[in-house]
Design a protein around this motif. Structure first.
Motif, short mmCIF file in Angstrom:
data_model
loop_
_atom_site.label_atom_id
_atom_site.label_comp_id
_atom_site.label_asym_id
_atom_site.label_seq_id
_atom_site.Cartn_x
_atom_site.Cartn_y
_atom_site.Cartn_z
N SER A 88 0.86 -1.19 0.00
CA SER A 88 0.00 0.00 0.00
C SER A 88 0.89 1.23 0.00
O SER A 88 1.91 1.26 0.70
CB SER A 88 -0.88 -0.02 1.25
OG SER A 88 -1.28 1.28 1.60
N THR A 89 0.50 2.24 -0.77
CA THR A 89 1.30 3.48 -0.77
C THR A 89 1.28 4.12 0.63
O THR A 89 2.21 4.81 1.01
CB THR A 89 0.74 4.49 -1.79
OG1 THR A 89 -0.64 4.72 -1.52
CG2 THR A 89 0.91 4.01 -3.21
N GLN A 112 -1.27 -2.14 -6.07
CA GLN A 112 -1.07 -2.41 -4.65
C GLN A 112 -1.64 -3.80 -4.34
O GLN A 112 -2.71 -4.16 -4.84
CB GLN A 112 -1.83 -1.41 -3.78
CG GLN A 112 -1.50 0.05 -4.08
CD GLN A 112 -2.28 1.00 -3.18
OE1 GLN A 112 -1.72 1.62 -2.31
NE2 GLN A 112 -3.58 1.08 -3.38
N ARG A 116 -5.67 -0.14 0.93
CA ARG A 116 -6.64 0.02 2.02
C ARG A 116 -7.67 1.09 1.70
O ARG A 116 -7.33 2.15 1.20
CB ARG A 116 -5.95 0.47 3.31
CG ARG A 116 -4.93 -0.47 3.85
CD ARG A 116 -4.72 -0.18 5.33
NE ARG A 116 -4.02 1.07 5.58
CZ ARG A 116 -2.71 1.19 5.55
NH1 ARG A 116 -1.96 0.16 5.24
NH2 ARG A 116 -2.13 2.34 5.83
N GLY A 117 -8.92 0.80 2.03
CA GLY A 117 -9.96 1.81 1.93
C GLY A 117 -10.29 2.30 3.34
O GLY A 117 -9.66 1.89 4.31
N ARG A 118 -11.27 3.16 3.45
CA ARG A 118 -11.68 3.63 4.78
C ARG A 118 -12.28 2.47 5.56
O ARG A 118 -12.77 1.50 4.99
CB ARG A 118 -12.71 4.75 4.65
CG ARG A 118 -12.09 6.04 4.12
CD ARG A 118 -13.00 7.24 4.30
NE ARG A 118 -14.34 7.03 3.86
CZ ARG A 118 -15.40 7.05 4.66
NH1 ARG A 118 -15.28 7.28 5.94
NH2 ARG A 118 -16.61 6.87 4.17
N TRP A 123 -9.00 -1.95 -0.85
CA TRP A 123 -9.14 -1.09 -2.03
C TRP A 123 -8.53 -1.81 -3.23
O TRP A 123 -7.32 -2.02 -3.28
CB TRP A 123 -8.45 0.27 -1.82
CG TRP A 123 -8.65 1.18 -3.00
CD1 TRP A 123 -7.76 1.40 -4.01
CD2 TRP A 123 -9.81 1.95 -3.30
NE1 TRP A 123 -8.32 2.27 -4.93
CE2 TRP A 123 -9.57 2.63 -4.52
CE3 TRP A 123 -11.04 2.13 -2.67
CZ2 TRP A 123 -10.49 3.48 -5.11
CZ3 TRP A 123 -11.98 2.98 -3.26
CH2 TRP A 123 -11.69 3.64 -4.46
N LEU A 133 -2.01 6.59 -4.79
CA LEU A 133 -0.97 7.53 -4.38
C LEU A 133 -1.16 8.01 -2.95
O LEU A 133 -2.29 8.10 -2.48
CB LEU A 133 -1.06 8.68 -5.37
CG LEU A 133 -0.47 10.00 -5.09
CD1 LEU A 133 0.10 10.54 -6.37
CD2 LEU A 133 -1.50 10.96 -4.59
N LYS A 183 -19.03 4.92 -7.97
CA LYS A 183 -17.80 5.39 -7.33
C LYS A 183 -16.62 5.33 -8.30
O LYS A 183 -16.39 4.33 -8.96
CB LYS A 183 -17.52 4.54 -6.09
CG LYS A 183 -16.36 5.04 -5.28
CD LYS A 183 -16.47 4.65 -3.81
CE LYS A 183 -15.17 4.93 -3.08
NZ LYS A 183 -15.26 4.77 -1.65
N GLY A 186 -11.67 7.27 -4.10
CA GLY A 186 -11.89 7.54 -2.68
C GLY A 186 -10.62 8.05 -2.04
O GLY A 186 -9.52 7.94 -2.62
N PHE A 205 -5.07 8.61 -2.09
CA PHE A 205 -6.27 8.50 -2.91
C PHE A 205 -6.09 7.50 -4.04
O PHE A 205 -5.00 7.28 -4.56
CB PHE A 205 -6.81 9.85 -3.41
CG PHE A 205 -5.92 10.58 -4.36
CD1 PHE A 205 -5.08 11.56 -3.90
CD2 PHE A 205 -5.96 10.30 -5.71
CE1 PHE A 205 -4.27 12.25 -4.77
CE2 PHE A 205 -5.16 10.98 -6.60
CZ PHE A 205 -4.30 11.96 -6.11
C1 BTN Z 1 -12.06 4.76 0.33
O1 BTN Z 1 -12.90 5.28 -0.43
O2 BTN Z 1 -12.37 3.86 1.12
C2 BTN Z 1 -10.65 5.29 0.31
C3 BTN Z 1 -9.78 4.57 -0.67
C4 BTN Z 1 -8.36 5.04 -0.68
C5 BTN Z 1 -7.48 4.19 -1.56
C6 BTN Z 1 -6.10 4.76 -1.71
S1 BTN Z 1 -5.19 4.01 -3.02
C7 BTN Z 1 -3.75 4.83 -2.51
C8 BTN Z 1 -3.74 4.81 -1.01
N1 BTN Z 1 -3.13 3.60 -0.52
C9 BTN Z 1 -4.01 2.79 0.08
O3 BTN Z 1 -3.75 1.68 0.57
N2 BTN Z 1 -5.21 3.38 0.12
C10 BTN Z 1 -5.19 4.68 -0.51
#
Ligand code: BTN
Length: 317
Positions: A88-89, A112, A116-118, A123, A133, A183, A186, A205
């Motif tokens: 993950s970045t 990646q 990870r997302g929220r 993600w 990024l 979507k 994010g 993002f």
């Molecule tokens: C969401 O809508 O849940 C947020 C998603 C964010 C994804 C980005 S991709 C680059 C950065 N590295 C990650 O692991 N997550 C964020």
């Protein structure tokens, strides 16, 4: 250095190794080594004894060399770390931030493995076509004000998409980017802080740009799918970084109210009946405004107003 070579190659139709070397003050052998390194990354550069080097095609990778050309920002993107594949970045950016990396450092991945997302969600970060990024920021803001940071990013990404594609992105609070209710991207903001001191913030993002349709989850879309043509990821990313920087500097100098106004232009949550889940609470009511600190103000059915700072929002019909 490679940035300068690419810039020269893109400006001139043909350029000899000697001319290139003179222009950027390195030897012809050093030029040749850099050209080969660029070819390995996927750039197509022809060479002939008569014409010298000719730029044919870029690598369609979000390389530092590519993004840095003409970026002209003061902070964001002064250092760009590009990775082909990482977990993950956010992980790499966190490590860099903990070891003192400068504010504005950007970490980009082509794909990646554990994006990870929220709220601990996954993600999906399929290779070729997305933008994944993270940016390291060290803002002069209290930890309680950090909720404003993803808003500036959401506004920047939406404005950049609108300008470059004429599509009409919308934001669902806090920061789901949508086009035609699907979507497209994010934002994940992670914070390292003590009680009242922010050490660093990572804005991550993910944006579906030219992603393969088969790799898109249900309910999501890509810019290519919406626009019906490929979008230049490097140009879009440069525009996003410029806009994030401008909003970030403005936020710190002048406060959040102008940024919140800009957010309102893209937001689709206000004025709607919503259900919000935050921590163990489930609230329902009308979303009436965004507060200057970025929180969502709800008018509950009981008639009381309540502010939520984070959570998942469902728009009711
Ligand atoms: C969401 O809508 O849940 C947020 C998603 C964010 C994804 C980005 S991709 C680059 C950065 N590295 C990650 O692991 N997550 C964020």
């Amino acid at each position: 250095m490679r940035e300068l070579i690419l810039k020269a190659l893109q400006e001139e139709r043909h350029v000899s190794g000697e001319q290139l070397g003179k222009r950027i003050h390195i030897s012809r052998t050093a030029v040749w080594k850099h050209i080969n390194a660029l070819r390995k990354k996927g750039y197509q550069i022809h060479s002939s004894p008569r014409l010298g080097y000719t730029f044919v095609k870029s690598a369609d990778l979000l390389l530092a060399e590519e993004i840095g050309i003409g970026l002209e920002t003061r902070i964001i993107g002064k250092r760009i770390v590009h990775c082909d594949e990482i977990t993950s970045t956010q992980d790499v950016a966190e490590e860099l931030a903990r070891s003192g990396a400068e504010q504005g450092t950007v970490v980009i991945a082509e794909t990646q493995t554990k994006g990870r997302g929220r709220k601990g969600r996954n993600w999906v970060s399929s290779p070729e076509g997305g933008i994944y990024l993270s940016i390291i920021l060290r803002p002069n803001l209290m930890p309680s004000q950090i909720v404003q940071i993803p808003l500036i990013a959401g506004v920047a990404v939406s404005k950049a998409i609108k300008n470059l594609t004429s599509l009409e992105p919308r934001i669902k609070w806090p920061n789901d980017m949508l086009i035609h209710n699907k979507k497209i991207g994010g934002i994940l903001t992670e914070l390292s802080a003590e009680m009242d001191v922010t050490r660093f913030v990572l804005i991550g993002f993910g944006l579906n740009v030219n992603n393969d349709k088969k790799a898109l989850l249900e309910g999501t879309t890509s810019l290519r799918e919406q626009k019906k043509e490929e979008v230049d990821r490097a140009i879009l990313l440069q525009e996003i970084l410029r806009r994030i920087e401008a909003n970030y500097l403005f936020l710190q100098a002048k406060g959040s109210s102008v940024i919140i106004d800009k957010w309102r232009n893209y937001g689709i949550t206000l004025g709607r009946r919503v259900k919000v889940s935050c921590q163990s609470q489930h609230l329902e009511g009308e979303a009436i405004d965004i507060d200057t600190d970025g929180g969502l103000l709800l008018r509950l059915d009981s008639g009381f107003n309540q502010k939520v700072m984070a959570g998942d929002v469902v728009h009711c019909r």
